[in-house]
Scaffold this active site. Structure first.
Site, short mmCIF file in Angstrom:
data_model
loop_
_atom_site.label_atom_id
_atom_site.label_comp_id
_atom_site.label_asym_id
_atom_site.label_seq_id
_atom_site.Cartn_x
_atom_site.Cartn_y
_atom_site.Cartn_z
N SER A 233 0.84 -1.20 0.00
CA SER A 233 0.00 0.00 0.00
C SER A 233 0.87 1.24 0.00
O SER A 233 1.99 1.24 0.54
CB SER A 233 -0.86 -0.01 1.27
OG SER A 233 -1.44 1.25 1.49
N TYR B 191 -1.51 -0.77 11.11
CA TYR B 191 -1.83 -1.38 9.82
C TYR B 191 -0.69 -1.12 8.83
O TYR B 191 -0.19 -2.03 8.16
CB TYR B 191 -3.15 -0.82 9.29
CG TYR B 191 -3.33 -0.96 7.79
CD1 TYR B 191 -3.67 -2.19 7.23
CD2 TYR B 191 -3.12 0.12 6.94
CE1 TYR B 191 -3.80 -2.32 5.85
CE2 TYR B 191 -3.25 0.00 5.57
CZ TYR B 191 -3.60 -1.22 5.03
OH TYR B 191 -3.72 -1.34 3.67
N LYS C 69 2.25 -3.65 6.64
CA LYS C 69 2.59 -3.66 5.20
C LYS C 69 4.09 -3.49 5.03
O LYS C 69 4.72 -4.16 4.21
CB LYS C 69 1.84 -2.53 4.48
CG LYS C 69 0.34 -2.73 4.38
CD LYS C 69 -0.01 -3.92 3.49
CE LYS C 69 -1.50 -4.16 3.39
NZ LYS C 69 -1.83 -5.48 2.81
C1 UD1 Z 1 -6.96 4.78 4.05
C2 UD1 Z 1 -5.89 4.41 5.02
C3 UD1 Z 1 -4.78 3.70 4.26
C4 UD1 Z 1 -5.34 2.52 3.52
C5 UD1 Z 1 -6.46 2.97 2.60
C6 UD1 Z 1 -7.13 1.81 1.88
C7 UD1 Z 1 -6.02 6.13 6.78
C8 UD1 Z 1 -5.31 7.26 7.44
N1 UD1 Z 1 -5.39 5.58 5.72
O1 UD1 Z 1 -6.40 5.70 3.09
O2 UD1 Z 1 -3.78 3.31 5.16
O3 UD1 Z 1 -4.32 1.90 2.77
O4 UD1 Z 1 -7.45 3.66 3.36
O5 UD1 Z 1 -8.02 1.15 2.71
O6 UD1 Z 1 -7.08 5.74 7.18
N2 UD1 Z 1 -12.66 11.07 3.64
C9 UD1 Z 1 -13.72 11.89 3.98
N3 UD1 Z 1 -14.85 11.32 4.52
C10 UD1 Z 1 -14.97 9.97 4.72
C11 UD1 Z 1 -13.87 9.13 4.37
C12 UD1 Z 1 -12.73 9.72 3.84
O7 UD1 Z 1 -13.66 13.10 3.83
O8 UD1 Z 1 -16.02 9.51 5.21
C13 UD1 Z 1 -11.45 11.67 3.01
C14 UD1 Z 1 -10.15 11.46 3.77
O9 UD1 Z 1 -9.92 12.48 4.66
C15 UD1 Z 1 -9.15 11.41 2.60
C16 UD1 Z 1 -9.94 10.80 1.44
O10 UD1 Z 1 -11.32 11.04 1.76
O11 UD1 Z 1 -8.76 12.71 2.25
C17 UD1 Z 1 -9.73 9.32 1.25
O12 UD1 Z 1 -9.93 8.64 2.48
P1 UD1 Z 1 -9.99 7.04 2.59
O13 UD1 Z 1 -10.87 6.50 1.54
O14 UD1 Z 1 -10.27 6.69 4.00
O15 UD1 Z 1 -8.52 6.60 2.18
P2 UD1 Z 1 -7.11 7.05 2.81
O16 UD1 Z 1 -7.26 7.79 4.06
O17 UD1 Z 1 -6.33 7.70 1.71
#
Ligand code: UD1
Length: 338
Positions: A125, A149, A153
Site C-alpha cells: 500500500s 496497519y 505492510k
Molecule cells: C486509508 C488508510 C490507508 C489505507 C487505505 C485503503 C487512513 C489514514 N489511511 O487511506 O492506510 O491503505 O485507506 O483502505 O485511514 N474522507 C472523507 N470522509 C470519509 C472518508 C474519507 O472526507 O467519510 C477523506 C479522507 O480524509 C481522505 C480521502 O477522503 O482525504 C480518502 O480517504 P480514505 O478513503 O479513508 O482513504 P485514505 O485515508 O487515503
C-alpha cells in the site's frame, strides 16, 4: 503463458476482481479465504461471470499445516491479498494485526519455500510512504509506518526483501496500491465493507443509496486547491489487470521489487463527491467536519515504473470509477447480503 495461480484472500474486494481477470486471461485459479471480513458469495459470482471452474477453500493463513498442504499441490505463483485492513481497528488491536498480517505472511512464505514456489505478488500500500515529502511519490521515497496497519505492510515488504536477498530464485512484486474504488462493470461484484465504511467512495455510494444521511468531509483547511484531501483513486479492474501484468513479468524480476499502482493523478474529496453525484444523477449531500486524525493532505503516485516494468497503466477515469461503483451499489444496496 498459462499459469496455475493461488490467490489468498480471494473473497475480498481486490481478490475477487483479480481472480476474475486471471480467469478471463485463461489462467487456472485456486483461492482461499477465512471469510472473517468477506462473503463466499463473491467467489460464486466470479465463477459465474468467468464461466470457468474456480476452486475455493476456507482456510486461514495462521493454519500453517493446512496452508503448507495446499501450497504443496503446486502453483506457478501466489497472489497474496489476505489480511486485515482497517486503520482504526489496527490502533486498538495492533497484536491482532501483527499476527494476521505479518505472521500469516511469514507462514505463506515458509509454505512456498517448502513447496519450491518462489513467485509472489503481494498487496502492499502507498501507506508505506508515511507522511509524503513530495508528490507524485515514487518507489524510492523513504518508508515509515504511521499506524499499526501500515506497519504490517512495511514489515511484510521487509520479509520479502530480506528473503529475496538471502536466497536466489525468488521473483516478488510488492504492489503499492493507491486508493482502489469502482467495481466490475457487470455490477455483480464490488466492495462490501462491514459496518460504517472508513473509506470515502463506499461512504459516498451508501449515502447515494440512502443508507447514510450525508457524506462527512474530513476537513477543508488542507493546503490543497479546494482545501479537502487529495488522493490517487484507481479503478479496481485496472488494479486487477496490474496484478495480471505483474504475474506475466515476474519471471524477469530476479528478486523483490516494489511498484506503485495508481493513475498518477489526484482528486480532492469534493471532486469525488461531484463526480459521484454526476454518476448517480443527483447531488449527494455532504457536510464539512473537522480533520480525521492521521490523514495527510495529499498523495498521488509516480506511475512510471509500472509502465516501464509491467507495460501497464490505468485506463479507467474518475467518471468510470463512479459509474461502475454506483452500478454495484444500486444493484446490491446491502452488498452481498442483498
Ligand atoms: C486509508 C488508510 C490507508 C489505507 C487505505 C485503503 C487512513 C489514514 N489511511 O487511506 O492506510 O491503505 O485507506 O483502505 O485511514 N474522507 C472523507 N470522509 C470519509 C472518508 C474519507 O472526507 O467519510 C477523506 C479522507 O480524509 C481522505 C480521502 O477522503 O482525504 C480518502 O480517504 P480514505 O478513503 O479513508 O482513504 P485514505 O485515508 O487515503
Amino acid at each position: 503463458m498459462y499459469m496455475r495461480i493461488l490467490v489468498t484472500g480471494i473473497a475480498g474486494y481486490i481478490g475477487s476482481h483479480t481472480a476474475l481477470e486471471l480467469l478471463n486471461a485463461g489462467h487456472e485459479v485456486v483461492g482461499f479465504d477465512n471469510l472473517c471480513n468477506s462473503s463466499e458469495e463473491s467467489v460464486r459470482r466470479v465463477r459465474a461471470l468467468a464461466g470457468r471452474p474456480l476452486r475455493f477453500e476456507r482456510l486461514d493463513l495462521l493454519d500453517a499445516a493446512g496452508l503448507a498442504l495446499l501450497v504443496k499441490e503446486g502453483f506457478d505463483a501466489v497472489v497474496h491479498f489476505a489480511g486485515l485492513k482497517a486503520v482504526g481497528e489496527s490502533v486498538e488491536k495492533p497484536d491482532l494485526y501483527r499476527r494476521n498480517n505479518v505472521d500469516g505472511s511469514a507462514n505463506l512464505l515458509a509454505a512456498m519455500r517448502a513447496a519450491g514456489c518462489r513467485r509472489l505478488v503481494f498487496s502492499s500500500s502507498c501507506t508505506v510512504y508515511g507522511e509524503v515529502k513530495k508528490n507524485p511519490v515514487d518507489e524510492s521515497h523513504p518508508r515509515s509506518a504511521v499506524n499499526p496497519y501500515g506497519r504490517t505492510k512495511l514489515d511484510v515488504e521487509d520479509l520479502c526483501f530480506d528473503l529475496a536477498k538471502r536466497e536466489k530464485g525468488w521473483d516478488i512484486a510488492l504492489l503499492r496500491y493507491f486508493n482502489p474504488v469502482g467495481a466490475h462493470d457487470s455490477g455483480r461484484i464490488g466492495e462490501d465493507p462491514k459496518g460504517l465504511p472508513n473509506n470515502l467512495m463506499p461512504f459516498v455510494m451508501q449515502t447515494a443509496v440512502g443508507r447514510r444521511e450525508k457524506v462527512r468531509v474530513w476537513g477543508n483547511d488542507y493546503p490543497t486547491p479546494d482545501g479537502t484531501g487529495v488522493r490517487d483513486y484507481i479503478h479496481v479492474v485496472d488494479l486487477a489487470l496490474g496484478h495480471l501484468a505483474a504475474l506475466e513479468k515476474l519471471p524477469s524480476f530476479g528478486g523483490a521489487r516494489a511498484i506503485n499502482l495508481g493513475t498518477g493523478r489526484g482528486y480532492s474529496v469534493l471532486e469525488v463527491v461531484k463526480a459521484a453525484s454526476k454518476a448517480v444523477g443527483r447531488a449527494i449531500p455532504y457536510e464539512i467536519q473537522p480533520r480525521r486524525p492521521g490523514d495527510s493532505a495529499a498523495i498521488w503516485g509516480d506511475v512510471a515504473l509500472a509502465r516501464e516494468t509491467l507495460g501497464w497503466s490505468a485506463a479507467r477515469d474518475m467518471d468510470r470509477m463512479c459509474a461502475d461503483h454506483w452500478r454495484w451499489q444500486k444493484n446490491n444496496p446491502t452488498g452481498y447480503a442483498s
